[in-house]
Design an enzyme around this catalytic site. Sequence first.
Site, PDB file in Angstrom:
ATOM      1  CG  ASN A   1     -42.758  38.055 -44.460  1.00 52.55           C
ATOM      2  OD1 ASN A   1     -43.615  38.781 -43.976  1.00 52.55           O
ATOM      3  ND2 ASN A   1     -42.833  37.588 -45.690  1.00 52.55           N
ATOM      4  N   GLY A   2     -39.106  38.291 -41.462  1.00 55.69           N
ATOM      5  CA  GLY A   2     -38.201  37.704 -40.479  1.00 55.69           C
ATOM      6  C   GLY A   2     -38.617  38.029 -39.058  1.00 55.69           C
TER       7      GLY A   2
ATOM      8  CG  MET B   1     -44.411  38.455 -38.224  1.00 55.88           C
ATOM      9  SD  MET B   1     -45.882  38.676 -39.250  1.00 55.88           S
ATOM     10  CE  MET B   1     -45.130  38.766 -40.879  1.00 55.88           C
TER      11      MET B   1
ATOM     12  CG  ASN C   1     -49.294  42.176 -50.034  1.00 59.65           C
ATOM     13  OD1 ASN C   1     -50.042  42.873 -50.720  1.00 59.65           O
ATOM     14  ND2 ASN C   1     -48.818  42.573 -48.863  1.00 59.65           N
TER      15      ASN C   1
ATOM     16  CB  CYS D   1     -44.345  34.014 -52.097  1.00 55.78           C
ATOM     17  SG  CYS D   1     -45.777  32.910 -52.027  1.00 55.78           S
ATOM     18  CB  SER D   2     -45.396  34.725 -47.351  1.00 51.77           C
ATOM     19  OG  SER D   2     -44.827  36.009 -47.549  1.00 51.77           O
TER      20      SER D   2
ATOM     21  NE  ARG E   1     -55.202  34.289 -51.367  1.00 50.22           N
ATOM     22  CZ  ARG E   1     -55.052  34.175 -50.046  1.00 50.22           C
ATOM     23  NH1 ARG E   1     -56.089  34.370 -49.255  1.00 50.22           N
ATOM     24  NH2 ARG E   1     -53.890  33.878 -49.523  1.00 50.22           N
TER      25      ARG E   1
END
Length: 847
Positions: free
Chosen positions: A330-331, A333, A355, A441-442, A487
Site C-alpha cells: 500500500n505504500g 499508493m 482483505n 487497516c487500509s 458490502r
Amino acid sequence: MAASKSHTFLSQSRFSDTEKMEGTGSWEAIEWTKNEPLGRTVAHGFSRFLFEAEEVIREGYGVVLVNTDEAGTLLVTNYRLLFVSEKTRDIIALGTIPLAAIEKFNKLVVKQTSGSRHSDKSSARRLLQVFGKDLRIIVFGFRARTKQRRAVFEALSRCTRPARLWDLYAFICGPSKYIGNNPRVRLLDEYFRLLGIRSHFRPSDNMIDEGSYTLSNNWWRISSINSNYTLCATYPFALIFPKSITDEEILQASTFRARCRLPTISWCHPGTGAVLARSSQPLVGLMMNMRSNADEKLVAALCTQFASLKDGRRKLYIADARPRKNALANGAMGGGSESAANYFQSEIVFFGIDNIHAMRDSLSRLREYLDTYGTTSSDGMSSYLRHGGSTWGGGNLSSMSTSVSTLGDSGWLIHVQSVLAGAAWIAARIAKESASVLVHCSDGWDRTTQLVSLASLLLDPYYRTIKGFQALVEKDWLAFGHPFSDRIGLPSLSGSGTMPLELSSSGSFHSSPVRQQSGSTQPSGSSHTHSSHSYSPILLQWVDCVSQLLRMYPFAFEFSSAFLVDFLDSVLSCRFGNFLCNSERERQQCRVSEACGCLWSYLDDMLSCDDQSHAHYNLFYDPMKHDGPLLPPAAALAPTLWPQFHLRWACPKEVEAGDLDAKCRSMATKFSELQKAKDTAERKAREITAAMESLTSELRNEKQLSSTAVLLAKKASKENAAIKRAIQSLGCKIHFSSSGDTAVDVEHYKTESPQKSIYSPPERDSDRMLQFDDKSDLSVSIALMPDDDDVPTDSFSRICESLCPLRSPDGQCRWPEAGCAQIGSQFVGLKANFDAFDRLSIDDGYF
C-alpha cells in the site's frame, strides 16, 4: 399504490384444473409441455402472505422447488422472492428469500437422460438458480414454453438491484409501527456512558442542535469538530479525543490519514484510563518516511499517565490488521504503516487478516461445500444418493478426508479464527497491561471495525447485553462508516453501489460433478450476478465470531444464537433503514431514520411479546458469572461451523437435533406454564378463602342483628301486654292495627261489669300485631263498652280527664254541649274529628 396493488390480485377461482399440480406436487407431476398464458394475476389467496406495502410484480404457477421436489407458486414482489407450496398452501422458507439477500442468479437448461418418458426436446428442464448471501442455493424448475422463467428472471434483474435508493422496499414501506428515535441521540448516549457522565446528562435533539454535547471527563472530551462532516465524511458527527488535544491540532492530524480517518477513541476503560482507538492507515508514502507532528502528538496523547506517577506513561500498541506485505504494498499508493521509532513508547503488530475480496471468495466456497455435502442440495439429491450410498463420498477414509479438506480449503474458519485471535490479543493488552491500542487497516472501516467491536465485546460486559449489542453496532459499524451499501450490494449516494450489474459467463451448478449424472447442464442466456468488486460478507463474518464466543461462554451473553440469526437476516434483507447507505452522513442526507422502519424497534417489539421466554434471550445468561472481561486463550479459539446459520438450509434436521438451547427453552416454557398454573390455583384459593371469610363475617353480623331484633321484639311484646292490661283495667276495648293513626273509641254499652274488658285478643293476634312494616305507624283503637242504662259517671270522667285536651284547670269542660261522652264524638290521639266539630254549637265565651 393501493389501486395498483388491488389489480394484481384475482379470485382463486380463476385457477383451472390443468394449471394446478397433479398427484403429489412433485417434479414428475408437471405437464412440462403445457402452455401457460401470459398476463396472469395473483389470486387473493396469496395476499395474506404479503407484508405492508408489498406488491406482486411477477408470478409463476406450477413451479417446482428442486431442492425439496415440491411444487407451488413463485411470486416476485418488491421485497422478496416468495414460494408458496401447492400442497400445504403455506410459505416454504427455503424458497423464500429477500431480494437484497440474493447475491446472483442464473438461467439453466438441464437435459434429461435418454430413458426419460418425454422426448429429448420436451424433457429439458428450465431452471432458475439463485445464490443467497445467507449460504443457500435455490433452484426453481419451470414448465417448458410457458415464458414464466423469462418473466421471473427479468423481474429479478430489475428488482434485486434498483437504480435508485428510494426504490428499496424500506422506503416504500415507510417506518410503519417500527419507528426509532434519532440515531445520533443514541450515539451520544453511548458516549456519555463511556465518559461516565450519563447519570448527569441525557442527550436530546435540542442538545445536538445547540451543540451543547461537547462534554468531558478528566481524560477525554467529546468534540463537535465534525458536526457538519467537513473533517471526515465517513466519521460520525461527534468524536471522542484526548482532552489535551485542541480542535486545531485535530484538523492538522486528519490530513495524514487515509480518507481523513484520523485516530479517535472508540472505547475507554473507566478505571485505568486505557483506550481502544481506531483510524485508517497513515500516508507515509513509498519510502515510509513521511511524518506528521500533529498525528504523532495525537497518538501519544492516547497513552495517558497511570494513577501512580512513578509508573510513568502507559504503553501503546499499534495493531495493523493487514498482512505485513500488504501494508508495504500500500505504500506504493501513498499508504503504508507507522514506524515505532516515530511514535512514543509504541509497538507495531501485524495481524495478517486478508482483505474483503478473500472473504468474499471464502464465503462462496463455503456455500458450495454446504450445498455439496448437505442433507439435500440444489440439485434435489441428498449427498447420500449423490455419492454412491454414503454422505462421505465413497464411504472410505480417503473420501472423508477429501470432504474435510474441502471445508478447510474454503478458508472461512481460518479467517474467523484470525479475527478472533486479533480481538482477543487486543483485549488482553488492555485488560492485563492497561495499555492503549490503536487499530487500523487500509481505510479503517472493515477489518478495523471487526477487531475494535469484537475487542469491545470482550472487554465490556455491557456490550454482551441486548441493549449493549445494539449500542456497539451503532457506534462501531454504523457511526464510524462501514460501507454497508457497497458490502451488501445496494444502491447508495456514493461508492460502487451505483455500478450497473456485472455479467458472468458461468451457468452451471458450482458443485460436485456427480450432479451431471441425470443429464447435461447448459447455460441459457447470460447470467446476472449481483456481486460488485466491493461486495463482501464483513458483517456476517463478525457475527460469526460473536457466535463462536457465545458457544465458548454461554453464561456471558444475554442474547441467544437465534437473536444473532434474526439480526443478520434483517440486515441482509434491507427491510429496515438502519443499514442502508455507506455512512452516517448519507443516512442523514436521505433522512433514513424518518423515512424507514427501525430494526431495533422491530427486535424490541418481538421481545416485548414473550419477555424473558423469547427465543432471543439466552436461558443460561448469568451476569454475575462474567462481570469482567473475557480473555479466551489461544487454544480455545478453534472455531466451528455455526449450526443455526451455516447448516439451517443444507442440514435442517441436524440443526434441530443439536439445538440444546431449543430443548432447554422448551423445558423452561413448560416449567413457566406450570408455574403460571400454580400461581393461578394459589390465587383462586386465596380468593375463595377471602370469600369464605367475608361470608362468615356477614353471617356473624346477621346473627347479631337477628338476636338484637328478637330481644327488641320481646321487649316490645312485654310493653304492649302491659299497656293492654292497663287499658283493659279501665273497661276499654283496645285494638292494634298496622296502618293508620292511633285511635281511641269511647262508646256507651251496657255491660255487667263496667271495669271489665270484654275484648282480649287471642295469642295469635298478639303475635301478629308485632309483624308490620317498619315504616308504618302503629294504630291503636280503644273502645269503652258500658251498659246503656247504667253508665258510671266516674268512668267517663276519668276518660274525659285523661284524654280530652280541652279540659279546664278547674275540671270544667270548655265544650259542655259537645257531648263528648256520647257515641258520636271521637278523639284520635290528640287529633279531633273535625267532621264532628262542624256539628257542634260553639260558645264565643270559650275563646
